[in-house]
Design an enzyme around this catalytic site. Sequence first.
Site, PDB file in Angstrom:
ATOM      1  N   THR A  19       0.814  -1.238   0.000  1.00 52.06           N
ATOM      2  CA  THR A  19       0.000   0.000   0.000  1.00 52.06           C
ATOM      3  C   THR A  19       0.840   1.278   0.000  1.00 52.06           C
ATOM      4  O   THR A  19       0.319   2.355   0.244  1.00 52.06           O
ATOM      5  CB  THR A  19      -0.937   0.036   1.233  1.00 52.06           C
ATOM      6  OG1 THR A  19      -0.129   0.074   2.426  1.00 52.06           O
ATOM      7  CG2 THR A  19      -1.877  -1.144   1.276  1.00 52.06           C
ATOM      8  N   TRP A  20       2.135   1.158  -0.264  1.00 45.56           N
ATOM      9  CA  TRP A  20       3.005   2.331  -0.230  1.00 45.56           C
ATOM     10  C   TRP A  20       2.529   3.386  -1.236  1.00 45.56           C
ATOM     11  O   TRP A  20       2.312   3.045  -2.396  1.00 45.56           O
ATOM     12  CB  TRP A  20       4.456   1.911  -0.539  1.00 45.56           C
ATOM     13  CG  TRP A  20       5.485   2.974  -0.286  1.00 45.56           C
ATOM     14  CD1 TRP A  20       5.336   4.114   0.442  1.00 45.56           C
ATOM     15  CD2 TRP A  20       6.832   2.983  -0.769  1.00 45.56           C
ATOM     16  NE1 TRP A  20       6.515   4.825   0.453  1.00 45.56           N
ATOM     17  CE2 TRP A  20       7.443   4.161  -0.287  1.00 45.56           C
ATOM     18  CE3 TRP A  20       7.587   2.109  -1.565  1.00 45.56           C
ATOM     19  CZ2 TRP A  20       8.776   4.486  -0.566  1.00 45.56           C
ATOM     20  CZ3 TRP A  20       8.918   2.420  -1.846  1.00 45.56           C
ATOM     21  CH2 TRP A  20       9.502   3.595  -1.347  1.00 45.56           C
ATOM     22  N   TYR A  53       2.662   4.809   5.742  1.00 46.44           N
ATOM     23  CA  TYR A  53       1.556   4.586   4.790  1.00 46.44           C
ATOM     24  C   TYR A  53       0.539   3.617   5.376  1.00 46.44           C
ATOM     25  O   TYR A  53       0.726   2.428   5.331  1.00 46.44           O
ATOM     26  CB  TYR A  53       2.055   4.105   3.419  1.00 46.44           C
ATOM     27  CG  TYR A  53       3.114   3.017   3.392  1.00 46.44           C
ATOM     28  CD1 TYR A  53       4.460   3.315   3.572  1.00 46.44           C
ATOM     29  CD2 TYR A  53       2.775   1.685   3.142  1.00 46.44           C
ATOM     30  CE1 TYR A  53       5.422   2.338   3.532  1.00 46.44           C
ATOM     31  CE2 TYR A  53       3.748   0.690   3.095  1.00 46.44           C
ATOM     32  CZ  TYR A  53       5.072   1.028   3.297  1.00 46.44           C
ATOM     33  OH  TYR A  53       6.020   0.047   3.251  1.00 46.44           O
TER      34      TYR A  53
HETATM   35  P1  NAP Z   1       5.742  -2.921  -6.616  1.00 44.25           P
HETATM   36  O1  NAP Z   1       4.621  -3.580  -5.941  1.00 44.25           O
HETATM   37  O2  NAP Z   1       6.859  -3.748  -7.154  1.00 44.25           O
HETATM   38  O3  NAP Z   1       5.225  -2.027  -7.852  1.00 44.25           O
HETATM   39  C1  NAP Z   1       4.145  -1.148  -7.773  1.00 44.25           C
HETATM   40  C2  NAP Z   1       3.980  -0.515  -9.153  1.00 44.25           C
HETATM   41  O4  NAP Z   1       3.699  -1.543 -10.117  1.00 44.25           O
HETATM   42  C3  NAP Z   1       2.850   0.484  -9.241  1.00 44.25           C
HETATM   43  O5  NAP Z   1       3.277   1.527 -10.069  1.00 44.25           O
HETATM   44  C4  NAP Z   1       1.722  -0.298  -9.902  1.00 44.25           C
HETATM   45  O6  NAP Z   1       0.917   0.540 -10.685  1.00 44.25           O
HETATM   46  C5  NAP Z   1       2.488  -1.253 -10.779  1.00 44.25           C
HETATM   47  N1  NAP Z   1       1.749  -2.505 -10.971  1.00 44.25           N
HETATM   48  C6  NAP Z   1       1.282  -3.350 -10.017  1.00 44.25           C
HETATM   49  N2  NAP Z   1       0.649  -4.397 -10.576  1.00 44.25           N
HETATM   50  C7  NAP Z   1       0.696  -4.206 -11.905  1.00 44.25           C
HETATM   51  C8  NAP Z   1       0.209  -4.934 -13.021  1.00 44.25           C
HETATM   52  N3  NAP Z   1      -0.457  -6.076 -12.860  1.00 44.25           N
HETATM   53  N4  NAP Z   1       0.460  -4.465 -14.257  1.00 44.25           N
HETATM   54  C9  NAP Z   1       1.134  -3.293 -14.450  1.00 44.25           C
HETATM   55  N5  NAP Z   1       1.627  -2.562 -13.425  1.00 44.25           N
HETATM   56  C10 NAP Z   1       1.407  -3.003 -12.180  1.00 44.25           C
HETATM   57  O7  NAP Z   1       6.418  -1.776  -5.717  1.00 44.25           O
HETATM   58  P2  NAP Z   1       6.247  -1.261  -4.216  1.00 44.25           P
HETATM   59  O8  NAP Z   1       4.979  -0.550  -4.031  1.00 44.25           O
HETATM   60  O9  NAP Z   1       7.531  -0.559  -3.894  1.00 44.25           O
HETATM   61  O10 NAP Z   1       6.288  -2.590  -3.320  1.00 44.25           O
HETATM   62  C11 NAP Z   1       5.121  -3.263  -2.883  1.00 44.25           C
HETATM   63  C12 NAP Z   1       4.864  -3.012  -1.419  1.00 44.25           C
HETATM   64  O11 NAP Z   1       5.955  -3.459  -0.615  1.00 44.25           O
HETATM   65  C13 NAP Z   1       4.739  -1.533  -1.044  1.00 44.25           C
HETATM   66  O12 NAP Z   1       3.528  -0.980  -1.475  1.00 44.25           O
HETATM   67  C14 NAP Z   1       4.919  -1.608   0.455  1.00 44.25           C
HETATM   68  O13 NAP Z   1       3.714  -2.076   1.051  1.00 44.25           O
HETATM   69  C15 NAP Z   1       6.035  -2.656   0.567  1.00 44.25           C
HETATM   70  N6  NAP Z   1       7.406  -2.061   0.664  1.00 44.25           N
HETATM   71  C16 NAP Z   1       8.141  -2.288   1.805  1.00 44.25           C
HETATM   72  C17 NAP Z   1       9.406  -1.754   1.932  1.00 44.25           C
HETATM   73  C18 NAP Z   1      10.204  -2.020   3.173  1.00 44.25           C
HETATM   74  O14 NAP Z   1      11.237  -1.368   3.401  1.00 44.25           O
HETATM   75  N7  NAP Z   1       9.822  -2.969   3.993  1.00 44.25           N
HETATM   76  C19 NAP Z   1       9.961  -0.981   0.900  1.00 44.25           C
HETATM   77  C20 NAP Z   1       9.217  -0.796  -0.268  1.00 44.25           C
HETATM   78  C21 NAP Z   1       7.954  -1.352  -0.374  1.00 44.25           C
HETATM   79  P3  NAP Z   1      -0.557   1.005 -10.226  1.00 44.25           P
HETATM   80  O15 NAP Z   1      -0.403   1.625  -8.879  1.00 44.25           O
HETATM   81  O16 NAP Z   1      -0.968   1.919 -11.323  1.00 44.25           O
HETATM   82  O17 NAP Z   1      -1.406  -0.249 -10.174  1.00 44.25           O
END
Ligand code: NAP
Length: 269
Positions: A19-20, A53
């Site tokens: 949900t970031w 977040y």
């Molecule tokens: P991610 O999930 O790898 O990528 C998110 C991006 O990919 C968004 O722009 C999304 O677009 C797009 N996307 C998702 N599904 C898609 C699909 N089926 N087709 C095309 N594009 C797609 O990146 P993230 O948000 O960095 O990582 C996921 C989660 O991990 C975060 O939200 C957070 O909860 C967690 N996180 C944790 C840490 C930590 O330090 N522990 C660090 C980073 C992240 P749309 O939004 O337009 O769908």
Amino acid sequence: MKMVTLPGGETVPALGQGTWKMAERRDRRAAEIAALRVGIDLGLTLIDTAEMYAVGEAVVGVRDAVFIVSKAYPQNASRDRLRRACEASLKRLATDRIDLYLLHWRGAVPLAETAEAMERLKASGQIRHWGVSNLDAADMDELIAAGGAACVTDQILYNLTRRGPEHDLLPWLAERGIAAMAYSPVEQGRLVRDDRLSEVAARRGVTPAQVALTWTLRRDEVIAIPKAGTVEHVRDNRAAADLVLDADDLAALDAAFPPPRAPRPLEML
Ligand code: NAP
């Protein structure tokens, strides 16, 4: 849906939702909350949040059906401050318990103190399980030695372009039955535009995001938490949990994104 068993026996869906940056833009807020709700209905009931977040609105009315993961900043991971940080998160999430509470990354507070503070929150019922994020195998050894044997997960950066953890950390976690939670599993969207991945996806008649997620979930100990802000992306991602990659697909992916041959420092985003 593939399930992952946490130490202690509870099972959680291997595919959850990140949900970031969600619900931050007013013009996209309603659509993003709606996307999260569709995901919950489709079984993506593990929701990852953090101090920076929190998306409490998405779980209103469905609290008992979801498994909420939240995190504390390292500066809040001390004996005195962890309870206050947890209580603030509970308030933001409008709930009485966090299912899994993580140390967001390692800071100056000794791991033994954080482990003890986490155990206290568990004893008071404010959290049900606890874990860590962004800790490498050496940190994990230290955590266990410091009284942190109840840790149930390490949330780490892991995807096709970040395969370093396969060398040491993932085997370390698998051996101990500790779940690995892969964040940024589609490399914040960059992977869906990768030609090498698109080629494998086109051959299978699926989307690049699905190949990236299915690949991440091929290991028993791995949970993936993609963030999707549209219903279309949520549905696309959900289908990844039912896809199976064959030996040819895996070989093509290994050729394009080679596994590590030597230890690499754990990367963070
Ligand atoms: P991610 O999930 O790898 O990528 C998110 C991006 O990919 C968004 O722009 C999304 O677009 C797009 N996307 C998702 N599904 C898609 C699909 N089926 N087709 C095309 N594009 C797609 O990146 P993230 O948000 O960095 O990582 C996921 C989660 O991990 C975060 O939200 C957070 O909860 C967690 N996180 C944790 C840490 C930590 O330090 N522990 C660090 C980073 C992240 P749309 O939004 O337009 O769908």
